[in-house]
Scaffold this motif. Structure first.
Motif, PDB file in Angstrom:
ATOM      1  N   ASP A 147      55.256  32.819  63.238  1.00 11.07           N
ATOM      2  CA  ASP A 147      55.004  33.961  64.119  1.00 11.07           C
ATOM      3  C   ASP A 147      53.488  34.173  64.179  1.00 11.07           C
ATOM      4  O   ASP A 147      52.896  34.725  63.260  1.00 11.07           O
ATOM      5  CB  ASP A 147      55.734  35.170  63.536  1.00 11.07           C
ATOM      6  CG  ASP A 147      55.514  36.461  64.297  1.00 11.07           C
ATOM      7  OD1 ASP A 147      54.738  36.479  65.264  1.00 11.07           O
ATOM      8  OD2 ASP A 147      56.117  37.469  63.885  1.00 11.07           O
ATOM      9  N   TYR A 191      66.339  32.828  59.484  1.00 15.63           N
ATOM     10  CA  TYR A 191      65.111  32.035  59.483  1.00 15.63           C
ATOM     11  C   TYR A 191      64.297  32.313  58.227  1.00 15.63           C
ATOM     12  O   TYR A 191      64.378  33.399  57.655  1.00 15.63           O
ATOM     13  CB  TYR A 191      64.215  32.421  60.680  1.00 15.63           C
ATOM     14  CG  TYR A 191      64.738  32.008  62.019  1.00 15.63           C
ATOM     15  CD1 TYR A 191      64.320  30.827  62.609  1.00 15.63           C
ATOM     16  CD2 TYR A 191      65.638  32.816  62.712  1.00 15.63           C
ATOM     17  CE1 TYR A 191      64.795  30.451  63.858  1.00 15.63           C
ATOM     18  CE2 TYR A 191      66.118  32.452  63.951  1.00 15.63           C
ATOM     19  CZ  TYR A 191      65.697  31.261  64.524  1.00 15.63           C
ATOM     20  OH  TYR A 191      66.160  30.894  65.739  1.00 15.63           O
ATOM     21  N   THR A 198      54.408  34.832  59.033  1.00 13.59           N
ATOM     22  CA  THR A 198      53.539  35.463  60.018  1.00 13.59           C
ATOM     23  C   THR A 198      52.120  34.952  59.795  1.00 13.59           C
ATOM     24  O   THR A 198      51.663  34.823  58.658  1.00 13.59           O
ATOM     25  CB  THR A 198      53.564  37.003  59.934  1.00 13.59           C
ATOM     26  OG1 THR A 198      53.119  37.407  58.654  1.00 13.59           O
ATOM     27  CG2 THR A 198      54.964  37.531  60.194  1.00 13.59           C
ATOM     28  N   LEU A 226      55.691  32.125  69.096  1.00 14.89           N
ATOM     29  CA  LEU A 226      56.579  31.685  68.022  1.00 14.89           C
ATOM     30  C   LEU A 226      56.768  30.178  68.062  1.00 14.89           C
ATOM     31  O   LEU A 226      56.841  29.585  69.136  1.00 14.89           O
ATOM     32  CB  LEU A 226      57.946  32.362  68.149  1.00 14.89           C
ATOM     33  CG  LEU A 226      57.964  33.886  68.119  1.00 14.89           C
ATOM     34  CD1 LEU A 226      59.391  34.396  68.303  1.00 14.89           C
ATOM     35  CD2 LEU A 226      57.365  34.425  66.834  1.00 14.89           C
ATOM     36  N   LEU A 264      67.377  37.347  62.810  1.00 13.54           N
ATOM     37  CA  LEU A 264      66.087  37.026  62.201  1.00 13.54           C
ATOM     38  C   LEU A 264      66.272  36.547  60.764  1.00 13.54           C
ATOM     39  O   LEU A 264      65.571  35.640  60.312  1.00 13.54           O
ATOM     40  CB  LEU A 264      65.167  38.249  62.224  1.00 13.54           C
ATOM     41  CG  LEU A 264      63.789  38.048  61.602  1.00 13.54           C
ATOM     42  CD1 LEU A 264      62.976  37.036  62.397  1.00 13.54           C
ATOM     43  CD2 LEU A 264      63.060  39.374  61.498  1.00 13.54           C
ATOM     44  N   ARG A 297      60.662  33.094  57.754  1.00 17.46           N
ATOM     45  CA  ARG A 297      59.617  33.524  58.688  1.00 17.46           C
ATOM     46  C   ARG A 297      58.259  33.570  58.011  1.00 17.46           C
ATOM     47  O   ARG A 297      58.119  34.088  56.912  1.00 17.46           O
ATOM     48  CB  ARG A 297      59.971  34.900  59.230  1.00 17.46           C
ATOM     49  CG  ARG A 297      59.011  35.403  60.266  1.00 17.46           C
ATOM     50  CD  ARG A 297      59.632  36.616  60.965  1.00 17.46           C
ATOM     51  NE  ARG A 297      58.595  37.482  61.459  1.00 17.46           N
ATOM     52  CZ  ARG A 297      58.294  38.667  60.975  1.00 17.46           C
ATOM     53  NH1 ARG A 297      58.995  39.154  59.978  1.00 17.46           N
ATOM     54  NH2 ARG A 297      57.332  39.380  61.478  1.00 17.46           N
ATOM     55  N   MET A 352      60.467  29.915  61.116  1.00 14.89           N
ATOM     56  CA  MET A 352      59.821  30.488  62.294  1.00 14.89           C
ATOM     57  C   MET A 352      58.383  30.826  61.930  1.00 14.89           C
ATOM     58  O   MET A 352      58.136  31.548  60.958  1.00 14.89           O
ATOM     59  CB  MET A 352      60.510  31.760  62.769  1.00 14.89           C
ATOM     60  CG  MET A 352      59.801  32.343  63.988  1.00 14.89           C
ATOM     61  SD  MET A 352      60.268  34.024  64.409  1.00 14.89           S
ATOM     62  CE  MET A 352      62.004  34.003  64.262  1.00 14.89           C
TER      63      MET A 352
END
Length: 180
Positions: free
Chosen positions: A81, A109, A113, A141, A106, A111, A79
């Motif tokens: 973000d 994933y 950012t 996202l 969450l 992730r 993901m």
């Protein structure tokens, strides 16, 4: 205590002036919001701490490469973000990600950012993954398959279908479950 009431009133006014996603429309000059959104209910974070979101010094491209390598090894999606520390909706999303009921979804994933500054950083990277941040605003996202294919990109699914401009834990959880 009166100072607290004034402070909360100012924060409430800021949230009320924020469009569906930050970076769209007029409104007041954005302010940096650090930590969970002040108007959100208390939360219980899982033991594994989330990294501080939207680090302007982070190398987003290399973080994506590393996340994709981990994803290929374990089959979990990635993901991306896209957001900024000044964005009230981004702060709300970070708070929701820390909620005990949301965190298990969450955690499925990898992730990354990505700080977009005043929607003037990493725009090419966003376009590479199907986002036009000047049109959609933030937070936005992108979910990538473990092979790096875009599965979804944007922020429309984060908001309730009823047209409510508020991020809700159940809507965010539904998004996470749909694309895992």
């Amino acid at each position: 205590m009166p100072a607290v009431k004034v402070s909360l009133a100012a924060v409430a006014a800021l949230f009320a002036a924020t469009a569906t996603s930050c970076g769209l429309g007029g409104g007041p000059e954005p302010v940096e919001i650090v930590g969970p959104a002040p108007t959100a209910p208390p939360f219980s974070a899982s033991p594994k701490a989330l990294p501080r979101a939207y680090d302007p010094k982070a190398n987003a491209a290399s973080q994506i490469t590393e996340a994709l390598a981990r994803a290929k090894a374990d089959g979990r999606p990635v993901m991306l973000d896209f957001g900024a520390r000044w964005c009230a909706e981004c702060a709300t999303l970070q708070h929701i990600f820390r909620l005990q009921d949301v965190r298990p979804s969450l955690d499925r994933y990898h992730r990354v950012t990505i700080d977009v500054g005043r929607i003037d950083r990493h725009l090419g990277l966003a376009r590479k993954y199907g986002l036009d941040l000047k049109r959609t605003g933030i937070p936005a996202l992108v979910v990538l398959s473990p092979q790096g294919d875009v599965r979804t990109a944007g922020n429309e699914e984060l908001y309730p279908a009823a047209g409510n401009d508020e991020l809700l834990p159940e809507t965010v959880t539904a998004f996470l479950r749909r694309w895992q």
